[in-house]
Scaffold this active site. Structure first.
Site, PDB file in Angstrom:
ATOM      1  CD  GLU A 256      40.614  39.927  40.888  1.00 20.75           C
ATOM      2  OE1 GLU A 256      41.195  41.013  41.126  1.00 20.75           O
ATOM      3  OE2 GLU A 256      39.423  39.725  41.161  1.00 20.75           O
ATOM      4  CG  HIS A 275      39.141  43.865  40.464  1.00 25.24           C
ATOM      5  ND1 HIS A 275      39.600  43.110  41.520  1.00 25.24           N
ATOM      6  CD2 HIS A 275      38.363  44.835  41.031  1.00 25.24           C
ATOM      7  CE1 HIS A 275      39.151  43.590  42.663  1.00 25.24           C
ATOM      8  NE2 HIS A 275      38.396  44.645  42.381  1.00 25.24           N
TER       9      HIS A 275
END
Length: 313
Positions: A256, A275
């Site tokens: 990420e 996220h």
């Protein structure tokens, strides 16, 4: 005056709580290793987002006493190792449960109705094609919830009004009227939607892999708002590409931010978010305030209420 480092957004969310408590508050956009060292190597407490906190960093921060996670998961911090360095690690259980649960239910509905695909076609000028897509009612379907902590429980409660059958998989069988406990294989084989809310640990790494994906119905959907490590991402890409399962909604990933060259971007049967499952005003305030309180409790000599380790002093 003890120094604390917090994300900039958290200072406003807590109405300057730590400053009012008498700490020297230093704000950074995101407390990464580089940002921490550049800001205050003599820091006593840090409010952490999800950036990794390497074990090699402790010796560079001799005054550090507490790492307070702005959120629930703390897999980016080795809490046991932190304890050997005399550092508390805390989290904020339940602070984002409603927000994440609402997002999980939203994702289930988006996949059931194929709303994202319909909207994308309409925006691209293909309204006729969009009208040919038919979704499904959620009523009468089976939803499997993997992980039955605060978030999983909230999901089950929310789904109770949709007329679904709810299957639960969790190591600890907490009393509930909102579902039936089964083993993981039964849940995967019977569920039309599988939503993941289990903590990321060594035991749950790749809990959903190639074998588990093959157990799922070809018409089934996978929703992951837990952690990327819970799913074998390459196995999932393969399963989605071959339509071994129908579709997925993913909020978390192995890496990420998700790399621009990820094959996931090329798949039209996966709904992606970066996220942001807990990105609501209310959850942000709850997580920031909870983390701030944990910093204050630790630095004032108390045992933090939401400690996840026991430092060796």
């Amino acid at each position: 005056m003890q120094k604390v480092i917090i994300p900039q957004v958290a200072d406003k969310q807590t109405d300057h709580y730590l400053t009012k408590k008498g700490y020297e508050v230093l704000m950074v956009p995101d407390p990464t290793e580089a940002a921490i060292l550049a800001t205050a190597p003599d820091v006593a407490g840090i409010m952490m987002f999800v950036a990794p906190f390497p074990n090699t960093l402790y010796d560079k921060l001799p005054n550090l006493k507490v790492l307070a996670r702005y959120g629930v998961g703390y897999d980016s911090i080795d809490a046991d190792y932190a304890a050997t360095k005399g550092v508390w690690v805390t989290n904020t259980p339940g602070a984002n449960s409603v927000s994440v649960a609402e997002n999980a239910v939203t994702d289930i509905m988006l996949l059931a109705k194929q709303s994202f695909k319909v909207s994308t076609l309409m925006r691209s000028g293909q309204q006729r094609a969009a009208r040919q897509i038919f979704g499904h009612e959620l009523a009468g379907k089976t939803v499997g919830i993997v992980g039955f902590g605060h978030i999983g429980q909230a999901v089950a409660k929310m789904l109770s009004s949709f007329g679904v059958k709810t299957l639960l998989y969790n190591r600890t069988k907490r009393p509930t009227k909102y579902g039936e406990y089964v083993d993981l294989e039964t849940l995967l084989r019977q569920s039309d939607f599988v939503t993941l809310h289990i903590a990321a640990t060594k035991q749950t790494e790749h809990l959903i892999g190639e074998k588990e994906l093959k157990m799922m119905k070809s018409s089934a959907s996978l929703i992951n708002l837990a952690r990327g490590s819970v799913v074998d991402e390459q196995a999932l890409i393969k399963a989605l590409s071959s339509h071994q399962i129908a579709n997925a909604a993913l909020d978390v990933f192995d890496e990420e931010p998700l790399p621009d060259d990820s094959p996931l971007f090329k798949l039209d049967n996966v709904f992606l978010t970066p996220h942001t499952g807990s990105n609501t005003v209310e959850a942000g305030e709850n997580m920031a305030m909870g983390a701030a309180r944990m910093i204050d409790e630790a630095l004032s000599g108390q045992k933090p209420e939401w400690a996840v380790n026991q430092p060796q002093f």
